[in-house]
Design a protein around this motif. Structure first.
Motif, PDB file in Angstrom:
ATOM      1  N   LEU A 243       0.829  -1.201   0.000  1.00 40.04           N
ATOM      2  CA  LEU A 243       0.000   0.000   0.000  1.00 40.04           C
ATOM      3  C   LEU A 243       0.869   1.258   0.000  1.00 40.04           C
ATOM      4  N   SER A 244       0.509   2.217  -0.827  1.00 35.59           N
ATOM      5  CA  SER A 244       1.205   3.497  -0.786  1.00 35.59           C
ATOM      6  C   SER A 244       0.943   4.173   0.553  1.00 35.59           C
ATOM      7  N   GLY A 245       1.828   5.079   0.917  1.00 35.08           N
ATOM      8  CA  GLY A 245       1.639   5.796   2.171  1.00 35.08           C
ATOM      9  C   GLY A 245       0.366   6.616   2.192  1.00 35.08           C
ATOM     10  N   ASP A 246       0.022   7.227   1.061  1.00 37.06           N
ATOM     11  CA  ASP A 246      -1.214   8.016   1.001  1.00 37.06           C
ATOM     12  C   ASP A 246      -2.446   7.134   1.131  1.00 37.06           C
ATOM     13  N   ALA A 247      -2.427   5.957   0.489  1.00 41.14           N
ATOM     14  CA  ALA A 247      -3.571   5.057   0.601  1.00 41.14           C
ATOM     15  C   ALA A 247      -3.738   4.579   2.037  1.00 41.14           C
ATOM     16  N   LEU A 248      -2.628   4.249   2.675  1.00 40.81           N
ATOM     17  CA  LEU A 248      -2.699   3.798   4.060  1.00 40.81           C
ATOM     18  C   LEU A 248      -3.184   4.920   4.979  1.00 40.81           C
ATOM     19  N   LEU A 249      -2.734   6.140   4.713  1.00 41.61           N
ATOM     20  CA  LEU A 249      -3.205   7.293   5.476  1.00 41.61           C
ATOM     21  C   LEU A 249      -4.714   7.454   5.327  1.00 41.61           C
ATOM     22  N   ALA A 250      -5.209   7.316   4.112  1.00 43.38           N
ATOM     23  CA  ALA A 250      -6.653   7.447   3.880  1.00 43.38           C
ATOM     24  C   ALA A 250      -7.433   6.376   4.639  1.00 43.38           C
ATOM     25  N   PRO A 309       2.406  10.058   5.152  1.00 42.73           N
ATOM     26  CA  PRO A 309       2.555   8.976   4.183  1.00 42.73           C
ATOM     27  C   PRO A 309       3.848   8.184   4.321  1.00 42.73           C
ATOM     28  N   SER A 310       4.841   8.737   5.015  1.00 46.67           N
ATOM     29  CA  SER A 310       6.086   8.014   5.244  1.00 46.67           C
ATOM     30  C   SER A 310       5.901   6.826   6.180  1.00 46.67           C
ATOM     31  N   GLY A 311       4.782   6.780   6.918  1.00 52.48           N
ATOM     32  CA  GLY A 311       4.517   5.626   7.773  1.00 52.48           C
ATOM     33  C   GLY A 311       4.358   5.926   9.239  1.00 52.48           C
ATOM     34  N   ALA A 312       4.259   7.197   9.623  1.00 50.97           N
ATOM     35  CA  ALA A 312       4.064   7.579  11.023  1.00 50.97           C
ATOM     36  C   ALA A 312       2.579   7.822  11.268  1.00 50.97           C
ATOM     37  N   TRP A 313       2.006   7.100  12.253  1.00 52.48           N
ATOM     38  CA  TRP A 313       0.561   7.137  12.481  1.00 52.48           C
ATOM     39  C   TRP A 313       0.291   7.412  13.956  1.00 52.48           C
ATOM     40  N   ILE A 314      -0.606   8.369  14.224  1.00 55.23           N
ATOM     41  CA  ILE A 314      -0.847   8.827  15.591  1.00 55.23           C
ATOM     42  C   ILE A 314      -2.339   8.779  15.903  1.00 55.23           C
ATOM     43  N   TRP A 315      -2.682   8.014  16.949  1.00 55.38           N
ATOM     44  CA  TRP A 315      -4.039   7.999  17.499  1.00 55.38           C
ATOM     45  C   TRP A 315      -3.978   8.736  18.827  1.00 55.38           C
ATOM     46  N   PRO A 316      -4.419   9.998  18.886  1.00 59.71           N
ATOM     47  CA  PRO A 316      -4.191  10.812  20.085  1.00 59.71           C
ATOM     48  C   PRO A 316      -4.854  10.278  21.339  1.00 59.71           C
ATOM     49  N   GLU A 317      -5.917   9.471  21.196  1.00 56.34           N
ATOM     50  CA  GLU A 317      -6.548   8.927  22.412  1.00 56.34           C
ATOM     51  C   GLU A 317      -5.664   7.877  23.079  1.00 56.34           C
ATOM     52  N   ALA A 318      -4.689   7.328  22.329  1.00 59.57           N
ATOM     53  CA  ALA A 318      -3.787   6.313  22.872  1.00 59.57           C
ATOM     54  C   ALA A 318      -2.437   6.905  23.248  1.00 59.57           C
ATOM     55  N   THR A 319      -1.815   7.634  22.338  1.00 60.50           N
ATOM     56  CA  THR A 319      -0.526   8.262  22.567  1.00 60.50           C
ATOM     57  C   THR A 319      -0.267   9.253  21.449  1.00 60.50           C
ATOM     58  N   LEU A 320       0.510  10.282  21.742  1.00 64.75           N
ATOM     59  CA  LEU A 320       0.868  11.276  20.727  1.00 64.75           C
ATOM     60  C   LEU A 320       2.189  10.943  20.046  1.00 64.75           C
ATOM     61  N   CYS A 321       2.722   9.766  20.348  1.00 64.66           N
ATOM     62  CA  CYS A 321       3.894   9.270  19.633  1.00 64.66           C
ATOM     63  C   CYS A 321       3.435   8.401  18.466  1.00 64.66           C
ATOM     64  N   PRO A 322       4.080   8.489  17.297  1.00 65.15           N
ATOM     65  CA  PRO A 322       3.780   7.521  16.243  1.00 65.15           C
ATOM     66  C   PRO A 322       4.057   6.108  16.752  1.00 65.15           C
ATOM     67  N   ASP A 323       3.035   5.279  16.792  1.00 68.80           N
ATOM     68  CA  ASP A 323       3.127   3.953  17.407  1.00 68.80           C
ATOM     69  C   ASP A 323       2.946   2.897  16.326  1.00 68.80           C
ATOM     70  N   GLY A 324       4.060   2.380  15.811  1.00 69.92           N
ATOM     71  CA  GLY A 324       3.998   1.384  14.754  1.00 69.92           C
ATOM     72  C   GLY A 324       3.271   0.114  15.150  1.00 69.92           C
ATOM     73  N   PRO A 325       3.538  -0.455  16.330  1.00 71.24           N
ATOM     74  CA  PRO A 325       2.790  -1.646  16.738  1.00 71.24           C
ATOM     75  C   PRO A 325       1.285  -1.404  16.864  1.00 71.24           C
ATOM     76  N   LEU A 326       0.880  -0.235  17.368  1.00 71.80           N
ATOM     77  CA  LEU A 326      -0.545   0.081  17.418  1.00 71.80           C
ATOM     78  C   LEU A 326      -1.119   0.138  16.006  1.00 71.80           C
ATOM     79  N   ALA A 327      -0.371   0.716  15.073  1.00 70.80           N
ATOM     80  CA  ALA A 327      -0.828   0.759  13.684  1.00 70.80           C
ATOM     81  C   ALA A 327      -1.020  -0.651  13.133  1.00 70.80           C
ATOM     82  N   ALA A 328      -0.127  -1.566  13.481  1.00 72.04           N
ATOM     83  CA  ALA A 328      -0.244  -2.946  13.011  1.00 72.04           C
ATOM     84  C   ALA A 328      -1.515  -3.593  13.553  1.00 72.04           C
TER      85      ALA A 328
END
Length: 433
Positions: A243-250, A309-328
């Protein structure tokens, strides 16, 4: 001293034990307890030792997590009642590099004010060193199990087959969490090794061909890949499509945000993301490029999600750090409801053009570009470089952070229009050289 993602550069040149010592002293001047951790890079242990020495010289206690994913370190600041956290990592950079990234108790990276404070102290190099009987302590701790437990609590049980490419980094927490959730997990490059022998650390399509092939030829619902410190996550659909970074972001944004809410994205995000979200009545807040800025925007209560799109994903209710395992884990949840390939088919794709223009004095060039753009166009943003929005597309002119280049990006819903916008942008840069 700080770039868009902390301090980062070649070891022995820009990043040294002396620098780590000074950063430790600078952070120690305003803290009582600091959580530290590192990715598996060969230079990491030395830099953590120097960092910890600087902190302890100022009387600050150090909680050392050893090798740990960056999101584990960021989360552990709050868990350990710390005043700050420091990850010794160069994230997705090659093994020759290392760096330091600073975290607040909320899990958010240090903001501009905090980075400026630390920079001033490092440059002044005038620490208030403590006597022998007031030095800080250093103790070892493990936060990985707690990170796994938090991820498992965030999701319902899952029955999926998932391939996880750890990239020889610190992201083994992902495999542990998915197994605990009930998934069948197969790993690639799971042995932590700071030389990154399995593949380059950055999880791009080119670097993750083994993962894509494994998923395509095997019986897998999903593939995920991390960088060296697991703050980034990229994905492979069950049919082997990377998946492209933009598609994953969407996909992440549409899943996280309710109608009427907003998501934070950098200025170079595809127009396709905005169009896809608009259909769901989800708005977009643009930020400068860098997960630090996305995280700052995600503190707004109306922002449900932030991503790059580079792969950093943030769910603010969980943490404000990009959390790769949470994204998985979130990816696995989405794949369990509907295959990612089917979700992907509903996201539009538009032609995008990119070019680099070599310049002398890029700051002066960008100042001239901005002046001319503001005179010639109506819808202009200057958050990070100069971004021009038109009725059917956009272009962005932005100076490289590390090279004598000005980067040009243009996108439109029509290929011919994308070319026209790219030509306009290049002409503006050429005229300003």
């Amino acid at each position: 001293m700080f770039g868009t993602s902390g301090i980062r550069g070649p070891v022995g040149d820009e990043v040294t034990a002396e620098l780590a010592l000074r950063v430790g002293r600078a952070v120690g001047a305003e803290t009582d307890r600091v959580v530290v951790g590192r990715d598996p890079r060969t230079s990491g242990e030395l830099l953590v030792d120097a960092l910890a020495a600087g902190l302890r010289e100022l009387g600050t206690d150090v909680v050392d997590l050893g090798v740990a994913a960056t999101p584990t370190v960021a989360r552990a600041v709050g868990w350990e009642d710390g005043d700050a956290g420091v990850s010794v990592t160069a994230s997705h950079n090659p093994a020759t590099d290392n760096g330091l990234k600073l975290w607040q108790p909320s899990g958010q990276a240090y903001d501009a004010e905090g980075r400026e404070r630390i920079t001033e102290r490092v440059e002044a190099d005038d620490p208030a060193l403590q006597p022998w009987d007031r030095l800080g302590d250093r103790r070892r701790a493990d936060a990985t199990d707690r990170h796994v437990a938090a991820l498992v609590r965030s999701a319902d049980p899952l029955e999926l087959s998932v391939a996880v490419d750890v990239g020889n980094g610190a992201g083994g927490v992902t495999a542990d969490a998915l197994v605990e959730l009930g998934c069948h997990v197969e790993t690639l490059n799971a042995q932590p090794d700071g030389r990154f022998p399995g593949r380059p650390s950055e999880p791009t399509a080119e670097n993750c061909t083994a993962l894509s092939t494994l998923v395509a030829e095997g019986d897998y619902d999903l593939g995920v890949a991390h960088d060296g410190d697991a703050d980034r996550t990229r994905a492979v659909a069950g049919d082997g499509t990377f998946l492209s970074g933009d598609a994953l972001l969407a996909l992440f944004a549409a899943d996280a945000a309710e109608p009427g809410q907003r998501v934070a994205v950098p200025v170079d995000t595809s127009l396709a993301v905005e169009d896809y979200l608009a259909e769901r009545d989800v708005g977009v807040t643009r930020t400068p490029v860098g997960d630090v800025y996305v995280a700052e925007a995600a503190t707004d209560p109306d922002v449900a999600f932030g991503g790059e799109p580079s792969g950093a994903w943030i769910w603010p209710e969980a943490t404000l750090c990009p959390d790769g395992p949470l994204a998985a884990v979130r990816l696995a949840e989405m794949a369990a409801e509907e295959p990612l390939a089917e979700r992907l088919s509903r996201i539009p794709t538009y032609p995008i053009r990119r070019a680099n223009v070599e310049v002398d004095g890029k700051a002066a060039v960008m100042a001239r570009v901005e002046e001319r753009v503001l005179e010639s166009y109506d819808d202009v943003e200057t958050l990070d470089g100069v971004r021009v929005q038109t009725d059917d597309g956009w272009f962005l002119i932005r100076a490289s952070g590390t090279q004598p280049l000005v980067r040009v990006t243009a996108e439109a819903r029509d290929a011919g229009r994308a070319e026209t916008l790219a030509d306009e942008a290049r002409t503006l840069v050429e005229a300003a050289r």
